[in-house]
Structure formats: C-alpha cells, structure tokens
Write a protein that holds these residues in place. Structure first.
Motif, short mmCIF file in Angstrom:
data_model
loop_
_atom_site.label_atom_id
_atom_site.label_comp_id
_atom_site.label_asym_id
_atom_site.label_seq_id
_atom_site.Cartn_x
_atom_site.Cartn_y
_atom_site.Cartn_z
N THR A 72 0.84 -1.20 0.00
CA THR A 72 0.00 0.00 0.00
C THR A 72 0.88 1.25 0.00
O THR A 72 2.10 1.17 0.15
CB THR A 72 -0.91 0.03 1.24
OG1 THR A 72 -0.10 0.22 2.42
CG2 THR A 72 -1.70 -1.25 1.38
N ASP A 73 0.21 2.41 -0.15
CA ASP A 73 0.92 3.70 -0.07
C ASP A 73 0.65 4.36 1.28
O ASP A 73 0.58 5.58 1.38
CB ASP A 73 0.47 4.62 -1.20
CG ASP A 73 -1.03 4.91 -1.16
OD1 ASP A 73 -1.72 4.32 -0.30
OD2 ASP A 73 -1.50 5.73 -1.95
N TYR A 74 0.52 3.55 2.32
CA TYR A 74 0.13 4.05 3.65
C TYR A 74 1.08 5.13 4.14
O TYR A 74 2.29 4.92 4.23
CB TYR A 74 0.09 2.88 4.63
CG TYR A 74 -0.34 3.26 6.03
CD1 TYR A 74 -1.44 4.06 6.24
CD2 TYR A 74 0.36 2.80 7.14
CE1 TYR A 74 -1.84 4.40 7.53
CE2 TYR A 74 -0.03 3.12 8.42
CZ TYR A 74 -1.14 3.94 8.61
OH TYR A 74 -1.53 4.26 9.88
N ASN A 75 0.52 6.30 4.48
CA ASN A 75 1.28 7.41 5.05
C ASN A 75 0.82 7.60 6.49
O ASN A 75 -0.38 7.65 6.77
CB ASN A 75 1.04 8.69 4.24
CG ASN A 75 1.96 9.82 4.69
OD1 ASN A 75 1.91 10.27 5.82
ND2 ASN A 75 2.81 10.27 3.77
N LEU A 76 1.76 7.71 7.40
CA LEU A 76 1.44 7.78 8.82
C LEU A 76 0.57 8.99 9.16
O LEU A 76 -0.23 8.94 10.10
CB LEU A 76 2.74 7.83 9.63
CG LEU A 76 2.67 7.45 11.11
CD1 LEU A 76 2.17 6.02 11.28
CD2 LEU A 76 4.02 7.62 11.78
N TYR A 289 13.62 5.53 9.67
CA TYR A 289 13.58 6.89 9.14
C TYR A 289 12.46 7.06 8.12
O TYR A 289 11.72 8.06 8.15
CB TYR A 289 14.93 7.21 8.48
CG TYR A 289 15.06 8.65 8.01
CD1 TYR A 289 15.40 9.66 8.91
CD2 TYR A 289 14.85 8.99 6.68
CE1 TYR A 289 15.53 10.97 8.49
CE2 TYR A 289 14.97 10.31 6.26
CZ TYR A 289 15.31 11.29 7.16
OH TYR A 289 15.42 12.59 6.75
N GLU A 290 12.30 6.08 7.24
CA GLU A 290 11.24 6.17 6.22
C GLU A 290 9.85 6.06 6.86
O GLU A 290 8.92 6.74 6.44
CB GLU A 290 11.42 5.06 5.18
CG GLU A 290 12.62 5.21 4.28
CD GLU A 290 12.46 6.33 3.27
OE1 GLU A 290 11.31 6.73 3.01
OE2 GLU A 290 13.48 6.80 2.74
N GLY A 291 9.74 5.22 7.88
CA GLY A 291 8.43 4.98 8.49
C GLY A 291 7.99 6.06 9.46
O GLY A 291 6.81 6.43 9.48
N TYR A 292 8.93 6.57 10.28
CA TYR A 292 8.55 7.49 11.36
C TYR A 292 8.98 8.93 11.12
O TYR A 292 8.33 9.85 11.64
CB TYR A 292 9.11 6.99 12.69
CG TYR A 292 8.44 5.73 13.16
CD1 TYR A 292 7.24 5.79 13.85
CD2 TYR A 292 8.99 4.48 12.89
CE1 TYR A 292 6.60 4.63 14.28
CE2 TYR A 292 8.36 3.32 13.31
CZ TYR A 292 7.17 3.40 14.00
OH TYR A 292 6.54 2.25 14.41
N SER A 293 10.04 9.15 10.40
CA SER A 293 10.47 10.52 10.12
C SER A 293 9.83 11.06 8.84
O SER A 293 9.36 12.19 8.80
CB SER A 293 12.00 10.59 10.01
OG SER A 293 12.60 10.24 11.23
N LYS A 294 9.81 10.21 7.80
CA LYS A 294 9.19 10.63 6.53
C LYS A 294 7.75 10.14 6.39
O LYS A 294 7.07 10.50 5.43
CB LYS A 294 10.05 10.13 5.36
CG LYS A 294 11.45 10.74 5.34
CD LYS A 294 12.32 10.17 4.24
CE LYS A 294 11.87 10.60 2.87
NZ LYS A 294 12.79 10.12 1.81
N HIS A 295 7.32 9.28 7.32
CA HIS A 295 5.93 8.81 7.43
C HIS A 295 5.51 7.87 6.29
O HIS A 295 4.33 7.61 6.13
CB HIS A 295 4.96 10.00 7.49
CG HIS A 295 5.38 11.07 8.44
ND1 HIS A 295 5.54 10.83 9.79
CD2 HIS A 295 5.69 12.38 8.25
CE1 HIS A 295 5.92 11.95 10.39
NE2 HIS A 295 6.03 12.90 9.48
#
Length: 328
Positions: A72-76, A289-295
């Motif tokens: 998916t393109d899930y964005n935090l 970094y990709e998951g929590y900083s860049k979401h």
C-alpha cells in the motif's frame, strides 16, 4: 476504527484456528481409540492462552499488518487515504538500489557491519569464555566485568563511547593521544572509520552474553576427552581443535545465527552516535527513518519484508551448512 475492526477479525480467525487445533486433537484421540481427557487438556490450553494472546498482539498481528502495508501507499499522517498500490514499493526499492541511493548505502553498511561484527563478536566471546573457564581465584570478578556491558542500555553505551571518541581535546582517547603529541582526531565522523568503530563498540557491548552461553557449553564437555587427548600427546591447540570445537558445535551454530540476526538489525548505535548519513545508515535505521520521520510506512514495510526474506534465507543456509547431518 477500520484498524480496530480488522484487528478484531484477525483475532477471531486466530481463535478459530486455536479451537480447530483443539478439535483435531479430540478427533485424533477418538480415531486411535484413546480416552480423551477433556478437562486436563482444556486446562493445558487455558494455561497457554495468555501467552498465545500476547504473542498474537505483539508478534503475529504486527507481522500481518507489516505484510499488508508493504503493498500500500500508507502514510502515517494520512491513514484514511491508504490505498493498494501493488508492487510499486518494491519497484521503488530496486530503482533506489540501482541508482545508488540511500538504500544502496544502507545495504552496503549493513553488509559490512555483519561481515565484520559476527566473527569478531563470536571470537571475543569464545576467547573470554576460554579465559573464564580456567578455575583460578578471582575468576568470578572477570566474569562480572566482561558481562557488565550487556546489561548497560545501548543508549548509555552509545553516549559513553561518544565521550571517549569525542573530536575535542578533552575527549578521552584524544586526551590520551595528546600525551604523545598527537593532534585531536575526529574518529567517529571519519567516513572510512564510522562503521569500524560501530563494529568495535557493538562487539564489545554484546560479547559478554555469548560468553556466558559458551561457558555453559564448555562445562558440558566431558573431562575424560581432554585426558585422553593429553595421553595421546595433543598440545593445547590440538585439544581445542579436536575436543573443544566439536563439543561446542551446536552452541556455536546457535550463537552464529543469533549474532547474525542481531547484527542485521543494528540501528541504535549509528542513530545516536552519527545520525542519518550515507556512511552510517543501516537497513533498520533506514526503515525507521522512512516509516517514522518521513511517514512512508508502506515503503518502510516493503523494505522490512525483503529484509526478512533475505535474513530468513541466510539463516536457513547457515543451519544447513553449519548444523551438520542432523540439520541437513
């Protein structure tokens, strides 16, 4: 709300599987004309239930969600706008590797770290275990000293070594070198030495735990084998090669696999000591970094999926080729 609903549905499916195993157990007992003791078995399953529930919510469920998010393109920051994008995340991963992007540097740094730290940490642990296995006065003191870094938080360890390797004149290592007229050096920020220092720090911090495992295995090797080797004229090296190493083989396999998996997940030391740079980023750090900083949770999950497949494959190969005939 959708997330909670999906978690409940997955949990219901998990419980149904659990009940299915219970029913299959009853059917199998009846098929072999065995008396099925319902109450003791029910009690056994109920004792297992708390551990199974915890494992579900903290192990199984995150794995399922991570696997689903990778497609998916899930964005935090925009969870309501999630949509299925197929293999787009994986295409992006291979494009980043081909173009020499940050993911390419993360793979190189992680690979270098694993290749260096696994033999170094295992070698240190085995050497310390052999040293502590000799029965002399004060041996317990050395065991405590060697194990102490294991119980210290990685955060504290990282900041401790930052003080030791500080580029200023007051840094512990630079202060020592200054006694010999050596100018202050920037050890940790040197692009060619960053991973090397992280390897040294990680091996120092972790080898005490493997040392205890080796010590336990060394105590299980029969003493009469050493006596027979001495009578045959074997020196210390030959006794180590032909008695100690074969006796440690199962333990060595276990430690190699666990140290390898732990090395692939290195993140805290480069994050706290250097930061997000080409010469320090690792795969786990990049995922964070990709998951929590860049979401970009979807992209981070895709990296995690590929990394899991690679680590699992290498681990199975290690078990096959290092485990001997019993694991073939």
């Amino acid at each position: 709300m959708d997330l909670i609903l999906s978690a409940i549905l997955i949990f219901v499916a998990f419980v149904l599987i659990f009940l299915g195993v219970f029913i299959i157990d009853i059917i199998r007992a009846k098929k072999h004309n065995q008396k099925y003791r319902f109450k003791p078995m029910l009690a056994s399953f109920l004792f297992l239930l708390p551990a199974i529930v915890l494992a579900f919510f903290f192990v199984v469920l995150p794995i399922i969600y991570s696997l689903a998010y990778s497609f998916t393109d899930y964005n935090l920051l925009k969870p309501e706008q999630i949509s299925f994008n197929g293999f787009d995340n994986f295409v992006k991963i291979f494009k980043d590797i081909a173009s020499g992007g940050m993911l390419s540097h993360a793979i190189q740094n992680t690979l270098l770290f694993v290749v260096l730290v696994v033999p170094l940490q295992i070698g240190l642990a085995l050497g310390l275990a052999l040293f502590c296995n000799v029965k002399v006065k004060g041996n317990f003191f050395f065991k405590v000293c060697f194990f102490t870094p294991v119980v210290i938080s990685l955060t504290i360890t990282s900041y401790l070594w930052l003080e030791i390797l500080s580029p200023s004149e007051t840094g512990l290592l630079n202060s020592f070198l200054g006694l010999f007229g050596v100018a202050p050096q920037d050890f940790i920020n040197n692009p060619k030495m960053t991973i090397i220092w992280i390897v040294i720090i990680s091996a120092w911090q972790g080898c005490g735990y493997q040392m205890l495992i080796f010590l336990s295995a060394l105590s299980g090797i029969r003493k009469d084998l050493y006596e027979a080797a001495r009578l045959d004229g074997c020196n210390a090296w030959q006794r180590f090669l032909h008695v100690t190493l074969p006796g440690l083989r199962p333990t060595l396999l276990y430690i190699t696999i666990t140290v390898f998996i732990g090395a692939c997940r290195i993140m805290v030391q480069p994050m706290l000591m250097v930061g997000y740079q080409e010469n320090s980023v690792t795969l786990s750090y990049l995922m964070y970094y990709e998951g929590y900083s860049k979401h970009y949770v979807g992209y981070s999950a895709a990296i995690a999926l590929i990394m899991t497949i690679v680590i699992g494959t290498i681990t199975l190969l290690q078990r096959k080729f290092l485990g001997g005939k019993n694991n073939g």
